[in-house]
Design a protein around this motif. Structure first.
Motif, PDB file in Angstrom:
ATOM      1  N   GLU A 222      38.856 -70.656 111.571  1.00  0.00           N
ATOM      2  CA  GLU A 222      39.436 -71.654 110.673  1.00  0.00           C
ATOM      3  C   GLU A 222      38.359 -72.539 110.061  1.00  0.00           C
ATOM      4  OE1 GLU A 222      43.533 -74.209 110.609  1.00  0.00           O
ATOM      5  OE2 GLU A 222      42.502 -73.984 112.525  1.00  0.00           O
ATOM      6  N   VAL A 245      47.238 -67.911 104.950  1.00  0.00           N
ATOM      7  CA  VAL A 245      47.689 -67.322 106.218  1.00  0.00           C
ATOM      8  C   VAL A 245      48.227 -68.396 107.157  1.00  0.00           C
ATOM      9  CG1 VAL A 245      46.950 -66.056 108.281  1.00  0.00           C
ATOM     10  CG2 VAL A 245      46.158 -65.329 106.019  1.00  0.00           C
ATOM     11  N   ALA A 246      47.546 -69.542 107.224  1.00  0.00           N
ATOM     12  CA  ALA A 246      48.000 -70.624 108.104  1.00  0.00           C
ATOM     13  C   ALA A 246      49.341 -71.180 107.657  1.00  0.00           C
ATOM     14  CB  ALA A 246      46.952 -71.735 108.148  1.00  0.00           C
ATOM     15  N   ALA A 247      49.613 -71.144 106.347  1.00  0.00           N
ATOM     16  CA  ALA A 247      50.908 -71.581 105.798  1.00  0.00           C
ATOM     17  C   ALA A 247      51.305 -72.980 106.256  1.00  0.00           C
ATOM     18  CB  ALA A 247      52.003 -70.575 106.166  1.00  0.00           C
ATOM     19  N   GLU A 249      50.299 -74.593 108.884  1.00  0.00           N
ATOM     20  CA  GLU A 249      50.239 -74.795 110.327  1.00  0.00           C
ATOM     21  C   GLU A 249      48.791 -74.703 110.806  1.00  0.00           C
ATOM     22  OE1 GLU A 249      53.043 -72.549 112.731  1.00  0.00           O
ATOM     23  OE2 GLU A 249      54.044 -71.874 110.896  1.00  0.00           O
ATOM     24  N   ASP A 250      48.580 -75.060 112.057  1.00  0.00           N
ATOM     25  CA  ASP A 250      47.313 -74.757 112.699  1.00  0.00           C
ATOM     26  C   ASP A 250      47.184 -73.237 112.767  1.00  0.00           C
ATOM     27  OD1 ASP A 250      45.033 -75.799 114.660  1.00  0.00           O
ATOM     28  OD2 ASP A 250      45.994 -74.074 115.628  1.00  0.00           O
ATOM     29  N   LEU A 251      45.974 -72.708 112.474  1.00  0.00           N
ATOM     30  CA  LEU A 251      45.809 -71.262 112.396  1.00  0.00           C
ATOM     31  C   LEU A 251      46.154 -70.583 113.722  1.00  0.00           C
ATOM     32  CD1 LEU A 251      44.971 -68.862 110.649  1.00  0.00           C
ATOM     33  CD2 LEU A 251      42.629 -69.189 111.440  1.00  0.00           C
ATOM     34  N   ASP A 253      48.358 -71.540 115.977  1.00  0.00           N
ATOM     35  CA  ASP A 253      49.813 -71.493 116.124  1.00  0.00           C
ATOM     36  C   ASP A 253      50.409 -70.400 115.243  1.00  0.00           C
ATOM     37  OD1 ASP A 253      49.755 -73.580 117.928  1.00  0.00           O
ATOM     38  OD2 ASP A 253      50.130 -75.116 116.411  1.00  0.00           O
ATOM     39  N   ARG A 254      49.893 -70.303 114.025  1.00  0.00           N
ATOM     40  CA  ARG A 254      50.375 -69.269 113.111  1.00  0.00           C
ATOM     41  C   ARG A 254      50.047 -67.882 113.644  1.00  0.00           C
ATOM     42  NH1 ARG A 254      53.957 -67.161 109.937  1.00  0.00           N
ATOM     43  NH2 ARG A 254      53.176 -66.215 108.039  1.00  0.00           N
ATOM     44  N   GLU A 257      52.490 -66.918 116.301  1.00  0.00           N
ATOM     45  CA  GLU A 257      53.764 -66.527 115.705  1.00  0.00           C
ATOM     46  C   GLU A 257      53.715 -65.080 115.215  1.00  0.00           C
ATOM     47  OE1 GLU A 257      54.855 -69.084 112.536  1.00  0.00           O
ATOM     48  OE2 GLU A 257      54.917 -70.898 113.760  1.00  0.00           O
ATOM     49  N   LEU A 258      52.602 -64.727 114.565  1.00  0.00           N
ATOM     50  CA  LEU A 258      52.499 -63.413 113.936  1.00  0.00           C
ATOM     51  C   LEU A 258      52.363 -62.283 114.939  1.00  0.00           C
ATOM     52  CD1 LEU A 258      50.118 -64.428 111.010  1.00  0.00           C
ATOM     53  CD2 LEU A 258      52.463 -63.591 110.745  1.00  0.00           C
TER      54      LEU A 258
END
Length: 282
Positions: A222, A245-247, A249-251, A253-254, A257-258
């Motif tokens: 990040e 990609v982070a959309a 959010e914290d990278l 956390d993202r 999710e992914l």
């Protein structure tokens, strides 16, 4: 002196007609890469474009297919299907031309560690077709940049883990490649050396070079990278700029999710830190 490796005599399937065409303007353009090992799919139709001049992070859990993908892109491993272009050149139609544009950071067990640091760098340059004088001059520049001057005449086998990482990165850079491919470059590197390596890589990218790193450290990606792709089970789950990609959010956390997120921690009855249970006699 130069050292070319003959491309293997293989005829693997190219991407199907429905695939988006390769992007010849990209530093790396990947389409439909596929690889299986012993019945297990390691890379599953992966497609990705990496822009010229980007600092691109490939992130994913262990076994996601990152290293296998990089090995196919850099001509070290033959795909079962699909293909890749490096700066507009198909990798497997002329693997030697593709490799000349790439600097791949070797792993510590892939170098001749009975050579001194200076000897190893000179040797690496001459393998790339450079004259000894030019290779020696560049080797000394790199040893100074990586704070290895005092270790230049020390056998690499006697280097610390961090020093070995630095000499491996220097080996990848000595021929001034247009593309650097680095697999976990900061693993085992102390914070001071890590900061120096980051500065060198950021400056290299600022001059138009393209850096691809694979890493498990989200904070590093990040902070350093301009672009990132999240890979899981051999597929790209998300790719683009770090912000995209982070959309919001914290990278990290993202990322969780992914790739499926955290699972509930297992209860281990005997792992209690020695604290007395509530109500127990002291």
């Amino acid at each position: 002196m130069s050292f070319d490796i003959q491309a293997p005599n293989v005829d693997f399937p190219r991407p199907a007609p429905g695939f988006v065409p390769f992007d010849p303007a990209a530093a790396v353009s990947i389409r439909g890469l596929y690889k299986r090992f012993d019945g297990r799919t390691a890379v599953d139709g992966l497609s990705l474009d990496i822009p010229v001049g980007s600092f691109y992070g490939l992130v994913g859990p262990n076994g996601a297919g990152k290293t296998t993908t990089l090995n196919m892109v850099t001509g070290l491993l033959v795909p079962d299907a699909g293909g890749a272009m490096i700066l507009g050149r198909d990798v497997w139609s002329d693997v030697n031309a593709a490799k000349r544009a790439i600097g791949v950071m070797p792993q510590p067990d892939q170098i001749f560690d009975r050579l001194t640091g200076l000897q190893l760098l000179v040797y690496s340059g001459m393998l790339r077709g450079m004259h000894r004088a030019e290779s020696t001059a560049r080797a000394r520049d790199l040893l100074a940049a990586f704070d290895l001057v005092r270790a230049s005449n020390t056998v690499v086998a006697d280097y610390s883990a961090g020093m070995t990482k630095k000499i491996c990165l220097a080996c990848a850079m000595i021929h001034s490649p247009r593309l650097l491919v680095l697999d976990e470059p900061f693993e085992s590197v102390d914070p001071v050396s890590s900061a120096n390596l980051k500065d060198i890589l950021i400056e290299y990218a600022a001059t138009g070079g393209t850096v691809i790193i694979s890493s498990h450290v989200m904070a590093l990606v990040e902070r350093m990278c301009t672009h990132v792709a999240v890979i899981d089970h051999g597929r790209v789950r998300a790719g683009g700029t770090v912000e995209e990609v982070a959309a919001g959010e914290d990278l990290e956390d993202r990322f969780l999710e992914l790739v499926g997120g955290r699972h509930e921690a297992a209860r281990i009855s005997w792992l209690d830190g020695g604290a007395p249970a509530a109500g127990a006699a002291r």
